[in-house]
Scaffold this motif. Structure first.
Motif, short mmCIF file in Angstrom:
data_model
loop_
_atom_site.label_atom_id
_atom_site.label_comp_id
_atom_site.label_asym_id
_atom_site.label_seq_id
_atom_site.Cartn_x
_atom_site.Cartn_y
_atom_site.Cartn_z
N GLN A 1 66.77 39.24 55.87
CA GLN A 1 67.40 37.92 55.73
C GLN A 1 68.86 38.10 55.28
N ASP A 2 69.77 37.51 56.06
CA ASP A 2 71.19 37.63 55.70
C ASP A 2 71.85 36.26 55.58
N GLY A 3 71.07 35.20 55.53
CA GLY A 3 71.62 33.85 55.38
C GLY A 3 72.10 33.24 56.68
N ASN A 4 72.22 34.07 57.71
CA ASN A 4 72.71 33.55 58.99
C ASN A 4 71.95 34.21 60.13
N ASN A 5 70.62 34.22 60.04
CA ASN A 5 69.82 34.90 61.06
C ASN A 5 69.76 34.10 62.35
N TRP A 6 69.94 34.80 63.46
CA TRP A 6 69.72 34.15 64.75
C TRP A 6 68.29 34.39 65.23
N ILE A 7 67.66 35.46 64.70
CA ILE A 7 66.24 35.68 65.00
C ILE A 7 65.46 34.81 64.02
N LEU A 8 64.78 33.82 64.55
CA LEU A 8 64.19 32.80 63.68
C LEU A 8 62.73 33.09 63.33
N SER A 9 62.03 33.76 64.24
CA SER A 9 60.65 34.11 63.90
C SER A 9 60.25 35.36 64.66
N ASN A 10 59.20 36.00 64.17
CA ASN A 10 58.73 37.22 64.85
C ASN A 10 57.21 37.24 64.88
N GLU A 11 56.69 37.99 65.82
CA GLU A 11 55.24 38.07 65.97
C GLU A 11 54.87 39.45 66.51
N VAL A 12 53.97 40.11 65.82
CA VAL A 12 53.47 41.41 66.30
C VAL A 12 52.29 41.14 67.21
N ILE A 13 52.40 41.57 68.48
CA ILE A 13 51.33 41.34 69.45
C ILE A 13 50.32 42.49 69.40
N PHE A 14 50.84 43.71 69.40
CA PHE A 14 49.98 44.89 69.30
C PHE A 14 50.37 45.68 68.07
N THR A 15 49.41 45.99 67.23
CA THR A 15 49.75 46.80 66.05
C THR A 15 49.75 48.29 66.38
N THR A 16 49.27 48.63 67.58
CA THR A 16 49.30 50.03 67.99
C THR A 16 50.15 50.15 69.26
N ILE A 17 51.11 51.06 69.23
CA ILE A 17 51.97 51.28 70.40
C ILE A 17 51.42 52.48 71.16
N GLU A 18 50.79 52.21 72.29
CA GLU A 18 50.21 53.30 73.07
C GLU A 18 50.96 53.51 74.37
N ASN A 19 51.55 52.43 74.90
CA ASN A 19 52.27 52.54 76.17
C ASN A 19 53.37 51.48 76.17
N GLU A 20 54.09 51.43 77.29
CA GLU A 20 55.21 50.49 77.38
C GLU A 20 54.93 49.39 78.38
N ASN A 21 53.68 49.15 78.66
CA ASN A 21 53.33 48.16 79.68
C ASN A 21 53.59 46.73 79.24
N GLU A 22 53.39 46.47 77.96
CA GLU A 22 53.57 45.10 77.47
C GLU A 22 54.35 45.13 76.17
N ALA A 23 54.95 43.99 75.85
CA ALA A 23 55.73 43.91 74.62
C ALA A 23 54.81 44.02 73.41
N HIS A 24 55.28 44.77 72.42
CA HIS A 24 54.50 44.91 71.19
C HIS A 24 54.89 43.86 70.16
N ILE A 25 56.16 43.46 70.23
CA ILE A 25 56.68 42.49 69.27
C ILE A 25 57.45 41.41 70.02
N LEU A 26 57.28 40.16 69.60
CA LEU A 26 58.07 39.06 70.16
C LEU A 26 59.02 38.55 69.08
N LEU A 27 60.26 38.31 69.46
CA LEU A 27 61.23 37.70 68.55
C LEU A 27 61.65 36.38 69.18
N ARG A 28 61.75 35.34 68.34
CA ARG A 28 62.13 34.03 68.88
C ARG A 28 63.50 33.63 68.34
N HIS A 29 64.26 33.00 69.22
CA HIS A 29 65.61 32.59 68.82
C HIS A 29 66.01 31.34 69.58
#
Lengths: 245, 179
Positions: free
Chosen positions: B151-179
């Motif tokens: 947090q820096d008081g002026n974040n453009w990334i407003l929320s985040n979500e972990v989709i997969f807690t294990t990174i096994e491949n690069e087929n799908e996004a593991h984390i989503l960031l919303r802005h």
């Protein structure tokens, strides 16, 4: 020298064959001439000569094999090999040492129709091989295609995987030539197919003593051997060679 | 006389054996899934199921002393990034920081009235080594994935979500960031 004279004699006989067969049509009296040769039957014991030489010149390899065969019939031999090997495989990402011993047993069939008293072999056969071995993962570097950070992580902690085993079948082709009385030199190639193996946890068998290199692509392997052996004659049997019919 | 044929055949067998022992290339095929990157996708904060590009996006990692490293290559469309993950010993939790900059051109231009917006994310994960093959050796996958947006008081990334807690491949996004 003796063989040279046999050669000349048989060559002359061979030349007579068309004539005699031609003459046979005229008079039907068949001649039944046969030559009788003593054939040696016994146990032939030998060592592989490639493995000790390679052990001497290749730091990553130590191996020894004794082999033997026992003549059952004119063309069939019971055959087997017993050996021990240690080999290190070093790639950019893995450093592994396999160590163990193996035993192979099977049958050889001599396809070669020997001339006269000669007892050489051009043979094909099969074996079933069993190996008991261990693998030591000396070090490894984790494969990482992205060089963004510094060098990829390398582990130098040695891990030993014990009590591994494998069973395979192989087809063997080779030859054995009697160079001096009762002393034979031979060479053979082996095509191998793995039947079962115990795989180490989170790892694989990269080299199986007796089976040799394990390829990523499948269950097949290849091997070869050069050997020198001595025949201990136990008894002799007559071999009849028909000269002409 | 006859023996010469045998010696020739012996020589032939030796040659066949010699050539057949040539090893095939032990090169790790490019198509093989080895150590994966972290895949992050950017979504619209107002429409959470729709990808949204980040204007003039640039991304950097940091070394262990927290000095910024080179830019990580990003490619269009700028709604997804793949990040290399630093790791050392297996099973040892690692926190990696990345600076994700929006409107990078506003920093680079000479107009003092406009500014870029840099958000820093901290990604935490545990490397786990898995055997791949003789040619590739071991890869690392990553477990226990989590993310914190600093947090820096002026974040453009407003929320985040972990989709997969294990990174096994690069087929799908593991984390989503919303802005």
């Amino acid at each position: 020298m003796k063989h040279t004279s046999y050669f000349v004699i048989s060559l002359l006989l061979l030349m007579l064959v068309p004539m005699t067969s031609f003459s046979q049509e005229e008079d039907n009296t068949k001649q039944q001439d046969t030559l009788v040769f003593k054939q040696k039957y016994g146990l032939r014991l030998g060592v592989d000569i490639y493995r000790p030489i390679r052990s001497f010149i290749d730091d990553d390899y130590t191996g020894f094999e004794i082999n033997g065969d026992y003549r059952l019939t004119k063309n069939i031999y019971l055959a087997g090999e017993l050996g021990t090997e240690q080999r290190s495989d070093v790639t950019d990402y893995l450093d592994v040492t396999a160590k163990g011993s193996y035993f192979k047993a099977g049958v050889d069939y001599n396809f070669y129709q020997n001339w006269l008293d000669m007892e050489n072999m051009i043979y094909g056969g099969f074996r079933v091989g069993v190996s008991s071995f261990s693998q030591t993962l000396n070090s490894y570097t984790v494969y990482n295609t992205d060089p963004y950070y510094d060098d990829p992580f390398t582990s130098d902690v040695s891990q030993e995987f014990k009590g591994l085993s494998a069973i395979w079948a192989e087809i063997i082709f080779g030859m054995k030539v009697e160079v001096i009385n009762n002393i034979y030199v031979g060479a053979n190639v082996q095509l191998k197919g793995r039947i079962t193996e115990t795989k180490p946890e989170n790892f694989a068998n990269l080299y199986i003593p007796g089976f040799n290199k394990v390829f990523d692509s499948g269950r097949f392997g290849i091997g070869f051997g050069y050997n020198v052996s001595y025949l201990i004659p136990i008894y002799k049997k007559d071999k009849k060679v028909a000269v002409e019919q | 006389m006859k023996r010469h044929i045998f010696y020739k055949l012996l020589l032939l067998t030796i040659i066949i054996a010699g050539t057949s022992s040539c090893e095939r290339d032990d090169i790790c095929a490019e198509a093989t899934q080895t150590t994966p990157h972290l895949v992050i996708e950017f979504y619209d904060i107002n429409d959470p199921d729709v990808l949204k590009e980040v204007r003039q996006l640039s991304v950097r990692g940091f070394d262990r002393d927290n000095n910024p490293l080179d830019d990580i290559t990003v490619s269009s469309p700028l709604n997804s990034i793949t990040l290399p993950l630093y790791f050392l010993n297996e099973g040892e939790n690692v926190v990696s920081r990345f600076s994700i900059e929006k409107d990078t051109d506003f920093r680079l231009d000479t107009d003092p009235a406009t500014e870029s917006n840099v958000d820093v994310i901290e990604v935490s994960y545990t490397p786990q080594f898995e055997y791949v093959s003789r040619a590739c050796g071991y890869k690392s996958i990553f477990t226990n994935l989590s993310i914190t947006v600093v947090q820096d008081g002026n974040n453009w990334i407003l929320s985040n979500e972990v989709i997969f807690t294990t990174i096994e491949n690069e087929n799908e996004a593991h984390i989503l960031l919303r802005h």
